[in-house]
Design a protein around this motif. Sequence first.
Motif, PDB file in Angstrom:
ATOM      1  N   PHE A   1       0.828  -1.209   0.000  1.00  0.00           N
ATOM      2  CA  PHE A   1       0.000   0.000   0.000  1.00  0.00           C
ATOM      3  C   PHE A   1       0.863   1.261   0.000  1.00  0.00           C
ATOM      4  O   PHE A   1       0.612   2.192  -0.764  1.00  0.00           O
ATOM      5  CB  PHE A   1      -0.938   0.015   1.203  1.00  0.00           C
ATOM      6  N   ASP A   2       1.881   1.306   0.857  1.00  0.00           N
ATOM      7  CA  ASP A   2       2.756   2.481   0.925  1.00  0.00           C
ATOM      8  C   ASP A   2       3.527   2.686  -0.368  1.00  0.00           C
ATOM      9  O   ASP A   2       3.687   3.812  -0.830  1.00  0.00           O
ATOM     10  CB  ASP A   2       3.746   2.359   2.094  1.00  0.00           C
ATOM     11  N   ARG A   3       4.001   1.607  -0.963  1.00  0.00           N
ATOM     12  CA  ARG A   3       4.757   1.716  -2.212  1.00  0.00           C
ATOM     13  C   ARG A   3       3.859   2.226  -3.327  1.00  0.00           C
ATOM     14  O   ARG A   3       4.243   3.107  -4.092  1.00  0.00           O
ATOM     15  CB  ARG A   3       5.375   0.366  -2.590  1.00  0.00           C
ATOM     16  N   GLN A   4       2.660   1.697  -3.403  1.00  0.00           N
ATOM     17  CA  GLN A   4       1.726   2.115  -4.444  1.00  0.00           C
ATOM     18  C   GLN A   4       1.344   3.586  -4.257  1.00  0.00           C
ATOM     19  O   GLN A   4       1.290   4.343  -5.226  1.00  0.00           O
ATOM     20  CB  GLN A   4       0.479   1.242  -4.420  1.00  0.00           C
ATOM     21  N   ALA A   5       1.118   4.012  -3.031  1.00  0.00           N
ATOM     22  CA  ALA A   5       0.748   5.401  -2.752  1.00  0.00           C
ATOM     23  C   ALA A   5       1.881   6.356  -3.119  1.00  0.00           C
ATOM     24  O   ALA A   5       1.643   7.426  -3.687  1.00  0.00           O
ATOM     25  CB  ALA A   5       0.376   5.565  -1.281  1.00  0.00           C
ATOM     26  N   ALA A   6       3.107   5.984  -2.828  1.00  0.00           N
ATOM     27  CA  ALA A   6       4.259   6.846  -3.137  1.00  0.00           C
ATOM     28  C   ALA A   6       4.429   7.022  -4.641  1.00  0.00           C
ATOM     29  O   ALA A   6       4.663   8.138  -5.126  1.00  0.00           O
ATOM     30  CB  ALA A   6       5.529   6.261  -2.526  1.00  0.00           C
ATOM     31  N   ILE A   7       4.294   5.949  -5.375  1.00  0.00           N
ATOM     32  CA  ILE A   7       4.451   6.030  -6.831  1.00  0.00           C
ATOM     33  C   ILE A   7       3.291   6.807  -7.446  1.00  0.00           C
ATOM     34  O   ILE A   7       3.488   7.631  -8.341  1.00  0.00           O
ATOM     35  CB  ILE A   7       4.601   4.622  -7.437  1.00  0.00           C
ATOM     36  N   SER A   8       2.114   6.609  -6.937  1.00  0.00           N
ATOM     37  CA  SER A   8       0.954   7.352  -7.433  1.00  0.00           C
ATOM     38  C   SER A   8       1.124   8.853  -7.180  1.00  0.00           C
ATOM     39  O   SER A   8       0.786   9.678  -8.036  1.00  0.00           O
ATOM     40  CB  SER A   8      -0.309   6.841  -6.750  1.00  0.00           C
ATOM     41  N   ALA A   9       1.656   9.208  -6.022  1.00  0.00           N
ATOM     42  CA  ALA A   9       1.855  10.618  -5.671  1.00  0.00           C
ATOM     43  C   ALA A   9       2.869  11.298  -6.586  1.00  0.00           C
ATOM     44  O   ALA A   9       2.836  12.522  -6.746  1.00  0.00           O
ATOM     45  CB  ALA A   9       2.307  10.735  -4.223  1.00  0.00           C
ATOM     46  N   ALA A  10       3.750  10.523  -7.209  1.00  0.00           N
ATOM     47  CA  ALA A  10       4.758  11.088  -8.112  1.00  0.00           C
ATOM     48  C   ALA A  10       4.149  11.551  -9.438  1.00  0.00           C
ATOM     49  O   ALA A  10       4.790  12.276 -10.189  1.00  0.00           O
ATOM     50  CB  ALA A  10       5.862  10.069  -8.373  1.00  0.00           C
ATOM     51  N   LYS A  11       2.935  11.121  -9.719  1.00  0.00           N
ATOM     52  CA  LYS A  11       2.213  11.532 -10.936  1.00  0.00           C
ATOM     53  C   LYS A  11       3.047  11.325 -12.209  1.00  0.00           C
ATOM     54  O   LYS A  11       3.228  12.227 -13.024  1.00  0.00           O
ATOM     55  CB  LYS A  11       1.730  12.966 -10.830  1.00  0.00           C
ATOM     56  N   ILE A  12       3.545  10.125 -12.359  1.00  0.00           N
ATOM     57  CA  ILE A  12       4.397   9.763 -13.492  1.00  0.00           C
ATOM     58  C   ILE A  12       3.548   9.618 -14.753  1.00  0.00           C
ATOM     59  O   ILE A  12       2.499   8.986 -14.742  1.00  0.00           O
ATOM     60  CB  ILE A  12       5.146   8.449 -13.188  1.00  0.00           C
ATOM     61  N   LYS A  13       4.025  10.217 -15.818  1.00  0.00           N
ATOM     62  CA  LYS A  13       3.348  10.176 -17.120  1.00  0.00           C
ATOM     63  C   LYS A  13       4.115   9.262 -18.073  1.00  0.00           C
ATOM     64  O   LYS A  13       5.302   8.989 -17.869  1.00  0.00           O
ATOM     65  CB  LYS A  13       3.269  11.586 -17.723  1.00  0.00           C
ATOM     66  N   PRO A  14       3.473   8.801 -19.150  1.00  0.00           N
ATOM     67  CA  PRO A  14       4.137   7.881 -20.086  1.00  0.00           C
ATOM     68  C   PRO A  14       5.439   8.416 -20.673  1.00  0.00           C
ATOM     69  O   PRO A  14       6.330   7.632 -20.978  1.00  0.00           O
ATOM     70  CB  PRO A  14       3.089   7.663 -21.174  1.00  0.00           C
ATOM     71  N   HIS A  15       5.593   9.708 -20.827  1.00  0.00           N
ATOM     72  CA  HIS A  15       6.811  10.257 -21.427  1.00  0.00           C
ATOM     73  C   HIS A  15       7.924  10.493 -20.394  1.00  0.00           C
ATOM     74  O   HIS A  15       9.021  10.873 -20.761  1.00  0.00           O
ATOM     75  CB  HIS A  15       6.487  11.566 -22.161  1.00  0.00           C
ATOM     76  N   HIS A  16       7.651  10.232 -19.128  1.00  0.00           N
ATOM     77  CA  HIS A  16       8.663  10.448 -18.083  1.00  0.00           C
ATOM     78  C   HIS A  16       9.713   9.346 -18.080  1.00  0.00           C
ATOM     79  O   HIS A  16       9.432   8.199 -18.420  1.00  0.00           O
ATOM     80  CB  HIS A  16       8.004  10.504 -16.709  1.00  0.00           C
ATOM     81  N   LYS A  17      10.903   9.732 -17.655  1.00  0.00           N
ATOM     82  CA  LYS A  17      11.989   8.782 -17.443  1.00  0.00           C
ATOM     83  C   LYS A  17      12.172   8.670 -15.935  1.00  0.00           C
ATOM     84  O   LYS A  17      12.334   9.680 -15.250  1.00  0.00           O
ATOM     85  CB  LYS A  17      13.285   9.273 -18.086  1.00  0.00           C
ATOM     86  N   VAL A  18      12.144   7.438 -15.425  1.00  0.00           N
ATOM     87  CA  VAL A  18      12.204   7.206 -13.984  1.00  0.00           C
ATOM     88  C   VAL A  18      13.409   6.336 -13.664  1.00  0.00           C
ATOM     89  O   VAL A  18      13.652   5.330 -14.327  1.00  0.00           O
ATOM     90  CB  VAL A  18      10.909   6.509 -13.493  1.00  0.00           C
ATOM     91  N   LEU A  19      14.135   6.730 -12.627  1.00  0.00           N
ATOM     92  CA  LEU A  19      15.243   5.928 -12.116  1.00  0.00           C
ATOM     93  C   LEU A  19      14.913   5.550 -10.683  1.00  0.00           C
ATOM     94  O   LEU A  19      14.741   6.414  -9.830  1.00  0.00           O
ATOM     95  CB  LEU A  19      16.561   6.720 -12.150  1.00  0.00           C
ATOM     96  N   GLU A  20      14.789   4.263 -10.425  1.00  0.00           N
ATOM     97  CA  GLU A  20      14.561   3.803  -9.064  1.00  0.00           C
ATOM     98  C   GLU A  20      15.879   3.278  -8.513  1.00  0.00           C
ATOM     99  O   GLU A  20      16.443   2.302  -9.015  1.00  0.00           O
ATOM    100  CB  GLU A  20      13.484   2.722  -8.989  1.00  0.00           C
ATOM    101  N   LEU A  21      16.371   3.934  -7.489  1.00  0.00           N
ATOM    102  CA  LEU A  21      17.608   3.524  -6.829  1.00  0.00           C
ATOM    103  C   LEU A  21      17.273   2.469  -5.791  1.00  0.00           C
ATOM    104  O   LEU A  21      16.373   2.652  -4.975  1.00  0.00           O
ATOM    105  CB  LEU A  21      18.276   4.725  -6.154  1.00  0.00           C
ATOM    106  N   GLY A  22      17.984   1.360  -5.829  1.00  0.00           N
ATOM    107  CA  GLY A  22      17.689   0.269  -4.905  1.00  0.00           C
ATOM    108  C   GLY A  22      16.387  -0.418  -5.293  1.00  0.00           C
ATOM    109  O   GLY A  22      15.524  -0.661  -4.461  1.00  0.00           O
ATOM    110  N   ILE A  23      16.271  -0.769  -6.548  1.00  0.00           N
ATOM    111  CA  ILE A  23      15.026  -1.370  -7.052  1.00  0.00           C
ATOM    112  C   ILE A  23      14.780  -2.767  -6.486  1.00  0.00           C
ATOM    113  O   ILE A  23      13.670  -3.261  -6.504  1.00  0.00           O
ATOM    114  CB  ILE A  23      15.017  -1.390  -8.601  1.00  0.00           C
ATOM    115  N   GLY A  24      15.808  -3.377  -5.955  1.00  0.00           N
ATOM    116  CA  GLY A  24      15.647  -4.702  -5.359  1.00  0.00           C
ATOM    117  C   GLY A  24      15.121  -5.704  -6.367  1.00  0.00           C
ATOM    118  O   GLY A  24      15.575  -5.766  -7.499  1.00  0.00           O
ATOM    119  N   THR A  25      14.125  -6.467  -5.941  1.00  0.00           N
ATOM    120  CA  THR A  25      13.546  -7.485  -6.814  1.00  0.00           C
ATOM    121  C   THR A  25      12.469  -6.915  -7.720  1.00  0.00           C
ATOM    122  O   THR A  25      11.823  -7.657  -8.454  1.00  0.00           O
ATOM    123  CB  THR A  25      12.934  -8.637  -5.986  1.00  0.00           C
ATOM    124  N   GLY A  26      12.242  -5.621  -7.642  1.00  0.00           N
ATOM    125  CA  GLY A  26      11.269  -4.978  -8.526  1.00  0.00           C
ATOM    126  C   GLY A  26       9.842  -4.995  -8.004  1.00  0.00           C
ATOM    127  O   GLY A  26       8.898  -4.920  -8.781  1.00  0.00           O
TER     128      GLY A  26
END
Length: 81
Positions: free
Chosen positions: A27-52
């Motif tokens: 729930f917390d992970r989903q809420a954080a990513i949703s709050a970032a308001k990422i659009k299809p044209h955005h480039k995202v770098l996740e540091l410490g992506i772990g197992t994804g």
Amino acid sequence: MKKSLMTRWYWLWAKVYDSVLDKVFAFDRQAAISAAKIKPHHKVLELGIGTGLNIPFYPRCELHGVDLSTAMLDKAKHKRS
């Protein structure tokens, strides 16, 4: 902690990481990513992506992930197609 010891620890942890942590923090992970308001044209770098574990929560975008553990990255590579 030395890098070699940490790498070994994460190699072992990668085997059970998803089953232990997925539901607990989803729930917390989903809420954080949703709050970032990422659009299809955005480039995202996740540091410490772990197992994804976060990958399913990202909208279509150019997603890149880095992690110290190659064992974790190997699992992450199979979660986004």
